[in-house]
Design a protein around this motif. Sequence first.
Motif, PDB file in Angstrom:
ATOM      1  N   GLY A   1       4.706   2.798   4.857  1.00 17.22           N
ATOM      2  CA  GLY A   1       5.117   2.244   3.562  1.00 17.22           C
ATOM      3  C   GLY A   1       4.772   0.764   3.537  1.00 17.22           C
ATOM      4  N   ASN A   2       4.872   0.148   2.355  1.00 15.68           N
ATOM      5  CA  ASN A   2       4.599  -1.285   2.244  1.00 15.68           C
ATOM      6  C   ASN A   2       5.831  -2.065   2.702  1.00 15.68           C
TER       7      ASN A   2
ATOM      8  N   ARG B   1       8.729   0.159   0.962  1.00 14.81           N
ATOM      9  CA  ARG B   1       8.654   1.180  -0.047  1.00 14.81           C
ATOM     10  C   ARG B   1       7.347   1.935   0.116  1.00 14.81           C
TER      11      ARG B   1
END
Length: 117
Positions: free
Chosen positions: A65-66, A117
């Motif tokens: 995820g980022n 996220r």
Amino acid sequence: MKFLVLVSILISLGALVIGQSHNYFWGTRRGYDVLLNRTSAFRSSSMLRVKSMDLQYPLKGQRGGNITAIHIEDQYTNGKGGYAKLLAGGIGYNFTKIHLKSQRGGGFNFIVEIYGR
Ligand SMILES: *[C@@H]1O[C@H](CO)[C@@H](O)[C@H](O)[C@H]1NC(C)=O
Ligand SMILES: *[C@@H]1O[C@H](CO)[C@@H](O)[C@H](O)[C@H]1NC(C)=O
Ligand SMILES: *[C@@H]1O[C@H](CO)[C@@H](O)[C@H](O)[C@H]1NC(C)=O
């Protein structure tokens, strides 16, 4: 407002003097971020030696995820815990590599949380 800022600065200075955990808080968590990975990283101490460990997120072959925040919490409160350093990626990336290292003759016990996220 100014007063509150001053009080919180004094409290955090106090915390630095009393509890000597080596905590690291990189980045800023946003409201809708999720915990991407939580790991406890432990190495026992051994005489005269420096222990180390590299943590990688995500695992090989998986998509990351980022990342918006990385919290590294030292479970040692006596100042004898280890240190953490970012080797690659991190905030704003979808991968990270973190190097954990003990003091000479010491161990470490960190809880590492990666948010994003
Ligand atoms: C979290 O990271 C650790 C260390 O790389 C790994 O062993 C573990 O499987 C990861 N957990 C998840 C849910 O990805
Ligand atoms: C990170 O993002 C890039 C671009 O979206 C993608 O090509 C790459 O596979 C991603 N890496 C991981 C580890 O998820
Ligand atoms: C991470 O950010 C990139 C660029 O903003 C976006 O294309 C990608 O979908 C994001 N990945 C996740 C898992 O949200």
